[in-house]
Motif scaffolding. Structure first.
Motif, PDB file in Angstrom:
ATOM      1  N   VAL A  63      10.855 -12.560  -7.539  1.00 30.33           N
ATOM      2  CA  VAL A  63      10.038 -10.413  -7.692  1.00 30.33           C
ATOM      3  C   VAL A  63       8.589 -10.229  -8.179  1.00 30.33           C
ATOM      4  O   VAL A  63       7.851 -10.154  -6.589  1.00 30.33           O
ATOM      5  N   ASP A  64       8.788 -10.566  -9.085  1.00 29.84           N
ATOM      6  CA  ASP A  64       7.083 -10.727  -9.715  1.00 29.84           C
ATOM      7  C   ASP A  64       6.066 -11.258  -9.180  1.00 29.84           C
ATOM      8  O   ASP A  64       5.051 -11.570  -9.314  1.00 29.84           O
ATOM      9  N   ASP A  65       6.022 -12.213  -8.152  1.00 29.74           N
ATOM     10  CA  ASP A  65       5.956 -13.396  -7.419  1.00 29.74           C
ATOM     11  C   ASP A  65       5.147 -12.702  -6.301  1.00 29.74           C
ATOM     12  O   ASP A  65       3.845 -13.222  -6.295  1.00 29.74           O
ATOM     13  N   ILE A  66       5.149 -11.750  -5.627  1.00 35.21           N
ATOM     14  CA  ILE A  66       4.748 -10.879  -4.773  1.00 35.21           C
ATOM     15  C   ILE A  66       4.537  -9.942  -4.848  1.00 35.21           C
ATOM     16  O   ILE A  66       4.544  -9.023  -5.655  1.00 35.21           O
ATOM     17  N   PRO A  67       3.084  -9.506  -4.420  1.00 30.55           N
ATOM     18  CA  PRO A  67       2.129  -9.412  -4.875  1.00 30.55           C
ATOM     19  C   PRO A  67       2.042  -7.728  -3.718  1.00 30.55           C
ATOM     20  O   PRO A  67       2.450  -7.470  -2.658  1.00 30.55           O
ATOM     21  N   VAL A  68       1.922  -6.827  -4.984  1.00 29.97           N
ATOM     22  CA  VAL A  68       1.992  -5.557  -3.960  1.00 29.97           C
ATOM     23  C   VAL A  68       0.184  -5.095  -4.179  1.00 29.97           C
ATOM     24  O   VAL A  68      -0.634  -5.288  -5.093  1.00 29.97           O
ATOM     25  N   GLY A  69      -0.110  -3.848  -2.915  1.00 29.64           N
ATOM     26  CA  GLY A  69      -1.553  -3.257  -3.553  1.00 29.64           C
ATOM     27  C   GLY A  69      -1.609  -2.266  -4.901  1.00 29.64           C
ATOM     28  O   GLY A  69      -0.815  -2.144  -5.738  1.00 29.64           O
ATOM     29  N   ASP A  96       4.826   8.010   7.861  1.00 30.96           N
ATOM     30  CA  ASP A  96       2.658   8.565   7.758  1.00 30.96           C
ATOM     31  C   ASP A  96       2.454   7.989   6.420  1.00 30.96           C
ATOM     32  O   ASP A  96       1.292   7.898   6.862  1.00 30.96           O
ATOM     33  N   VAL A  97       2.960   8.665   5.431  1.00 34.89           N
ATOM     34  CA  VAL A  97       2.138   8.140   4.316  1.00 34.89           C
ATOM     35  C   VAL A  97       2.131   6.691   3.991  1.00 34.89           C
ATOM     36  O   VAL A  97       0.671   6.206   3.623  1.00 34.89           O
ATOM     37  N   ALA A  98       3.090   6.007   4.214  1.00 33.42           N
ATOM     38  CA  ALA A  98       3.310   4.184   4.225  1.00 33.42           C
ATOM     39  C   ALA A  98       1.885   4.378   4.863  1.00 33.42           C
ATOM     40  O   ALA A  98       0.933   3.417   4.996  1.00 33.42           O
ATOM     41  N   ARG A  99       2.289   4.298   6.196  1.00 34.21           N
ATOM     42  CA  ARG A  99       0.886   3.630   7.453  1.00 34.21           C
ATOM     43  C   ARG A  99      -0.078   4.423   7.165  1.00 34.21           C
ATOM     44  O   ARG A  99      -1.362   3.791   7.073  1.00 34.21           O
ATOM     45  N   ALA A 100      -0.424   5.457   6.336  1.00 33.24           N
ATOM     46  CA  ALA A 100      -1.773   5.736   6.254  1.00 33.24           C
ATOM     47  C   ALA A 100      -2.056   5.077   4.934  1.00 33.24           C
ATOM     48  O   ALA A 100      -3.867   4.861   4.462  1.00 33.24           O
ATOM     49  N   ALA A 101      -1.262   4.298   3.930  1.00 32.97           N
ATOM     50  CA  ALA A 101      -1.671   3.837   2.753  1.00 32.97           C
ATOM     51  C   ALA A 101      -2.910   1.840   2.875  1.00 32.97           C
ATOM     52  O   ALA A 101      -3.244   1.865   2.167  1.00 32.97           O
ATOM     53  N   GLY A 102      -1.815   2.091   4.564  1.00 30.64           N
ATOM     54  CA  GLY A 102      -1.901   0.390   5.157  1.00 30.64           C
ATOM     55  C   GLY A 102      -1.250  -0.661   5.676  1.00 30.64           C
ATOM     56  O   GLY A 102      -1.606  -1.264   6.050  1.00 30.64           O
ATOM     57  N   ALA A 103      -0.229  -0.178   5.443  1.00 27.75           N
ATOM     58  CA  ALA A 103       1.700  -0.511   5.775  1.00 27.75           C
ATOM     59  C   ALA A 103       1.090  -0.627   8.060  1.00 27.75           C
ATOM     60  O   ALA A 103       1.142   0.982   8.126  1.00 27.75           O
ATOM     61  N   PRO A 104       1.497  -1.180   8.610  1.00 32.34           N
ATOM     62  CA  PRO A 104       2.271  -2.808   7.800  1.00 32.34           C
ATOM     63  C   PRO A 104       0.954  -3.546   8.042  1.00 32.34           C
ATOM     64  O   PRO A 104       1.125  -5.314   7.338  1.00 32.34           O
ATOM     65  N   GLN A 105      -0.225  -3.488   8.259  1.00 35.81           N
ATOM     66  CA  GLN A 105      -1.096  -4.306   8.369  1.00 35.81           C
ATOM     67  C   GLN A 105      -2.311  -5.048   6.722  1.00 35.81           C
ATOM     68  O   GLN A 105      -2.016  -5.820   7.284  1.00 35.81           O
ATOM     69  N   GLU A 106      -2.084  -4.009   6.110  1.00 36.14           N
ATOM     70  CA  GLU A 106      -2.005  -4.761   4.708  1.00 36.14           C
ATOM     71  C   GLU A 106      -1.128  -4.296   4.009  1.00 36.14           C
ATOM     72  O   GLU A 106       0.222  -3.872   3.769  1.00 36.14           O
ATOM     73  N   LYS A 107      -0.429  -6.198   3.122  1.00 34.37           N
ATOM     74  CA  LYS A 107       0.514  -5.848   2.978  1.00 34.37           C
ATOM     75  C   LYS A 107       1.304  -5.562   2.081  1.00 34.37           C
ATOM     76  O   LYS A 107       2.721  -5.069   1.651  1.00 34.37           O
ATOM     77  N   GLY A 108       0.394  -5.118   1.106  1.00 42.20           N
ATOM     78  CA  GLY A 108       0.974  -4.412   0.398  1.00 42.20           C
ATOM     79  C   GLY A 108       1.162  -3.207  -0.290  1.00 42.20           C
ATOM     80  O   GLY A 108       1.219  -2.615  -1.439  1.00 42.20           O
ATOM     81  N   TYR A 141       1.535   2.661  -2.580  1.00 40.69           N
ATOM     82  CA  TYR A 141       0.561   1.668  -3.389  1.00 40.69           C
ATOM     83  C   TYR A 141      -0.849   1.757  -1.853  1.00 40.69           C
ATOM     84  O   TYR A 141      -0.084   1.830  -0.760  1.00 40.69           O
ATOM     85  N   ALA A 142      -1.286   1.305  -2.463  1.00 35.86           N
ATOM     86  CA  ALA A 142      -2.999   0.320  -1.222  1.00 35.86           C
ATOM     87  C   ALA A 142      -3.274  -0.555  -1.525  1.00 35.86           C
ATOM     88  O   ALA A 142      -3.839  -0.424  -3.178  1.00 35.86           O
ATOM     89  N   GLU A 143      -3.760  -1.112  -0.981  1.00 34.31           N
ATOM     90  CA  GLU A 143      -4.573  -2.401  -1.542  1.00 34.31           C
ATOM     91  C   GLU A 143      -6.390  -1.906  -1.307  1.00 34.31           C
ATOM     92  O   GLU A 143      -7.814  -2.808  -2.002  1.00 34.31           O
ATOM     93  N   ARG A 144      -7.129  -0.686  -0.819  1.00 35.50           N
ATOM     94  CA  ARG A 144      -7.837  -0.479  -1.171  1.00 35.50           C
ATOM     95  C   ARG A 144      -8.493   0.941  -1.609  1.00 35.50           C
ATOM     96  O   ARG A 144      -7.561   2.213  -1.732  1.00 35.50           O
ATOM     97  N   ALA A 145      -9.092   1.397  -2.422  1.00 34.51           N
ATOM     98  CA  ALA A 145      -9.540   2.797  -2.657  1.00 34.51           C
ATOM     99  C   ALA A 145      -9.172   3.712  -2.074  1.00 34.51           C
ATOM    100  O   ALA A 145      -8.900   4.904  -2.034  1.00 34.51           O
ATOM    101  N   SER A 146     -10.180   3.223  -0.400  1.00 33.53           N
ATOM    102  CA  SER A 146      -9.988   4.520   0.378  1.00 33.53           C
ATOM    103  C   SER A 146      -9.265   4.235   0.835  1.00 33.53           C
ATOM    104  O   SER A 146      -7.904   6.239   0.837  1.00 33.53           O
TER     105      SER A 146
END
Length: 502
Positions: free
Chosen positions: A404-410, A434-446, A469-474
């Motif tokens: 489980v911990d091997d899987i990287p997240v944002g 909508d919140v999850a997609r705004a954070a970058g999912a699914p294109q940004e996997k984490g 969770y997001a991969e980018r601060a923006s």
């Protein structure tokens, strides 16, 4: 004329002519042309441009050029193409008439042969949406979609499952497939990528293993391990469906006939003779009431009877996300946790997965009626499902040793906390999506959302309701702003908005 490959992926077979060339050849926008190159003959739709392509050149989009085997500078011949006969059948449906099986077959054949423009396909979809097909037409559409693609031939008992969708976090295929496969049944699960959701099954499985395979590769994996979880878009199974989905997506329509045929065609194409349909019902799901779910289930059962597929429907609770995690990597983590330690994760995920798997076991006679859920839970509790899942992951190019911990997240996170004491009275599916997609999912996997409180939970002021969770601060900032505006998790007594705003 000379080919000019355009560095654009269009998803359709269109060619671009210089305005002056088009005028001299009497071609108008959206005319149909026959394109000949190196012995291949295909149909395309004309687009025109003043400056994109030079005179004497024919612009071919990158994906179309690849399928045609054409490179920039290659000689290309074009000539007018006759109007497909299926246009008359589309007009017939627009007028509200019933189509014959051979007429539907002609439309589908022209769709997969790219003989129809997007506008013509959209006209067919709109006509089917507003002048709904009867069951004979839906059966004919299903059979035509199967016959125009490849089929997977497997020995033994082949089963499959499908979810109507609309509920975030529904990663149950990652549990159902290994439970069923470990029980001795073959389940070649072809899945989709997300279109409007934060994660499709193929997106989630893609975090752990490869999901793009050819049909013969899928067969080899299933023959060895009884199951797979792959992306259906990489296979030539019911190819008309992918075209229909691409055309209807910007129109935001989902014709009932196309939805029925889409699901059943893909099950027939992989040779399934038993299918369980997960129909989530509840606020924010595609089906809002139990009564509507029962009517839909009855329709699927009847269509299955006509196609020699035994269909069982499980009506499940769809009023809030399944489990806690929403987003590809977060869902992969939760699914792997459920397989590894089923007693330590969300009960909604484990019980729903066991219930759907159990219906397949009962449908095929592996367990008596009423005993399927218990048998599925036993496979899960004893670790057999985990081992089977790791077999499949390894066969699909992933790491069998994955934890489980091997899987990287944002790495960018934000905790949304309860502003008051009370009970959670609502978890809004669309708000979470909508919140999850705004954070970058699914294109940004984490990217995504993890829920800490669901409907009925008692919370205190300051407790974490969910974490973004997001991969980018923006992207995190965008998701946080949306969460503050939408309030996707509602606690009774909390202040929703101050008027006038200070």
């Amino acid at each position: 004329m000379k080919a000019q490959v355009l560095d654009v992926t269009s998803g359709r077979r269109s060619v671009v002519l210089n305005d002056l060339d088009a005028r001299s050849m009497s071609f108008l926008l959206s005319d149909r042309v026959v394109i000949k190159h190196d012995g291949a003959t295909v149909t395309g739709i004309v687009e025109t441009s003043h400056a994109l392509v030079a005179r004497g050149s024919i612009g071919i989009y990158r994906d179309f050029a690849k399928s045609l085997g054409a490179s920039t500078g290659d000689p290309i011949e074009i000539e007018p193409a006759p109007l497909p006969k299926s246009i008359q059948f589309i007009k017939k449906k627009i007028m509200g008439e019933t189509l014959k099986p051979e007429e539907i077959a002609a439309i589908v054949q022209d769709v997969v042969s790219y003989n129809l423009s997007d506008l013509e396909i959209a006209s067919f979809l709109f006509a089917s949406h507003y002048n709904q097909m009867n069951m004979d037409e839906v059966e004919a559409l299903t059979r035509a979609m199967v016959s125009t693609g490849d089929r997977l031939e497997l020995p033994g008992t082949v089963v499959d499952k499908h979810s109507i969708g609309g509920v975030p976090g529904n990663k149950i295929s990652l549990l159902v497939v290994p439970i069923v496969a470990a029980s001795g049944l073959m389940i070649p699960k072809t899945s989709s990528r997300a279109i409007t959701s934060p994660a499709g099954t193929a997106d989630t499985m893609g975090v752990l293993a490869e999901v793009n395979f050819k049909l013969e590769e899928v067969k080899a994996i299933v023959m060895k391990h009884n199951g797979c979880i792959v992306w259906g878009g990489s296979l030539n199974i019911a190819p008309a469906d992918d075209i229909f989905i691409r055309v209807e997506y910007p129109l935001r329509i989902d014709p009932r006939s196309q939805m029925l045929a889409s699901i059943m065609a893909k099950k027939c194409a992989v040779g399934a003779r038993h299918m369980v349909l997960d129909v989530p019902a509840g606020r924010g799901a595609k089906v809002s009431t139990i009564q509507d779910a029962e009517r839909l289930a009855t329709t699927f059962i009847e269509l299955g009877r006509r196609l020699d597929v035994q269909v069982k429907c499980g009506i499940t609770y769809g009023g809030q996300p399944v489990g806690r995690a929403v987003g590809p990597a977060l869902e992969a983590r939760e699914a792997l946790s459920a397989l590894s330690s089923p007693n330590d994760v969300s009960k909604s995920l484990v019980l729903k997965s066991a219930s759907i798997a159990g219906l397949l076991l009962e449908s095929t006679g592996r367990t008596p009626r009423g005993g399927g859920t218990g048998a599925a839970l036993e496979v899960l509790q004893k670790g057999r499902a985990l081992q089977k899942f790791l077999d499949i992951v390894e066969a699909q190019g992933g790491r069998r040793s994955v934890k489980v911990d091997d899987i990287p997240v944002g790495g960018q996170t934000y905790e949304v906390r309860s502003p008051s004491d009370g009970y959670v009275t609502l978890v809004d599916n669309q708000g979470i999506i909508d919140v999850a997609r705004a954070a970058g999912a699914p294109q940004e996997k984490g990217a995504g959302v993890v829920l800490f409180a669901k409907q009925g939970y008692k919370v205190s002021r300051g407790d974490v309701l969910f974490e973004i969770y997001a991969e980018r601060a923006s992207k995190l900032s965008e998701a946080v702003s949306l969460a503050e505006a939408r309030v996707p998790v509602l606690v009774e007594g909390m202040l929703l908005k101050e008027v006038p705003e200070v």
